[in-house]
Motif scaffolding. Structure first.
Motif, PDB file in Angstrom:
ATOM      1  N   ASP A   4      23.621  -4.402  27.255  1.00 22.85           N
ATOM      2  CA  ASP A   4      22.885  -3.137  27.365  1.00 22.85           C
ATOM      3  C   ASP A   4      22.522  -3.083  28.969  1.00 22.85           C
ATOM      4  OD1 ASP A   4      23.121  -2.484  24.786  1.00 22.85           O
ATOM      5  OD2 ASP A   4      21.408  -3.593  24.319  1.00 22.85           O
ATOM      6  N   VAL A   5      22.066  -4.165  29.537  1.00 28.90           N
ATOM      7  CA  VAL A   5      21.772  -4.260  31.040  1.00 28.90           C
ATOM      8  C   VAL A   5      22.276  -5.404  31.601  1.00 28.90           C
ATOM      9  CG1 VAL A   5      19.687  -4.438  32.167  1.00 28.90           C
ATOM     10  CG2 VAL A   5      19.391  -3.389  29.939  1.00 28.90           C
ATOM     11  N   ILE A   6      22.517  -5.319  32.917  1.00 25.47           N
ATOM     12  CA  ILE A   6      22.958  -6.237  33.794  1.00 25.47           C
ATOM     13  C   ILE A   6      21.854  -6.819  34.631  1.00 25.47           C
ATOM     14  CG2 ILE A   6      24.435  -6.577  35.707  1.00 25.47           C
ATOM     15  CD1 ILE A   6      26.462  -4.384  34.580  1.00 25.47           C
ATOM     16  N   ASP A   7      21.757  -7.918  34.865  1.00 26.55           N
ATOM     17  CA  ASP A   7      20.669  -8.544  35.133  1.00 26.55           C
ATOM     18  C   ASP A   7      20.462  -8.474  36.971  1.00 26.55           C
ATOM     19  OD1 ASP A   7      19.309  -9.714  33.019  1.00 26.55           O
ATOM     20  OD2 ASP A   7      20.344 -11.727  33.147  1.00 26.55           O
ATOM     21  N   LEU A  45      20.419   0.549  33.725  1.00 22.21           N
ATOM     22  CA  LEU A  45      21.407  -0.124  33.454  1.00 22.21           C
ATOM     23  C   LEU A  45      21.444  -1.620  34.357  1.00 22.21           C
ATOM     24  CD1 LEU A  45      23.962   2.894  34.204  1.00 22.21           C
ATOM     25  CD2 LEU A  45      23.189   1.972  31.822  1.00 22.21           C
ATOM     26  N   VAL A  46      20.845  -1.761  35.125  1.00 20.85           N
ATOM     27  CA  VAL A  46      20.564  -2.783  35.791  1.00 20.85           C
ATOM     28  C   VAL A  46      19.199  -3.227  36.192  1.00 20.85           C
ATOM     29  CG1 VAL A  46      21.095  -3.969  38.372  1.00 20.85           C
ATOM     30  CG2 VAL A  46      22.947  -2.378  37.273  1.00 20.85           C
TER      31      VAL A  46
END
Length: 91
Positions: A4-7, A45-46
Motif C-alpha cells: 500500500d505504501v513505499i517506505d 503512496l510514499v
C-alpha cells in the motif's frame, strides 16, 4: 509491488548523461522529479523521499524550492573516499 505504501524513494542521479552540456535542463528535470516525489508523499503512496549521489550544488536547488526536504542523501563513503564536502553540507 503489492504494497500500500513505499517506505523510501530516492531520486538516484542528479542529471542525465549530457549533464555537462545541459545544466539548466538537468536542474529543471531534478526539480520536476522532486515535485513528483512530493506529490507521491501527499497522496500517501510514499512515506519518505530522498536523493542519491547529489552534491551541494544539486541539493541547493531542491532546498530553495521544495516543500519536503530530502530525508536522505545516499552517497559513496569509505576510507578511501570520504566525500567531506557533501557530508559537511548535509549535517
Amino acid at each position: 509491488l503489492g504494497v500500500d505504501v513505499i517506505d523510501v524513494v530516492l531520486l538516484h542521479f542528479p542529471g542525465s548523461i549530457d549533464a555537462v552540456q545541459s545544466p539548466k535542463k538537468n536542474e529543471a528535470a531534478r526539480l520536476g522529479a522532486w515535485k513528483d516525489l512530493e506529490a507521491a508523499v501527499d497522496q500517501g503512496l510514499v512515506r519518505e523521499i530522498g536523493v542519491s549521489n547529489f552534491l551541494p550544488r544539486h541539493l541547493r536547488g531542491i532546498l530553495q524550492s521544495c516543500r519536503i526536504r530530502p530525508r536522505y542523501n545516499q552517497i559513496e563513503y569509505h576510507p578511501y573516499f570520504q566525500a567531506t564536502e557533501v557530508t559537511d553540507f548535509c549535517r
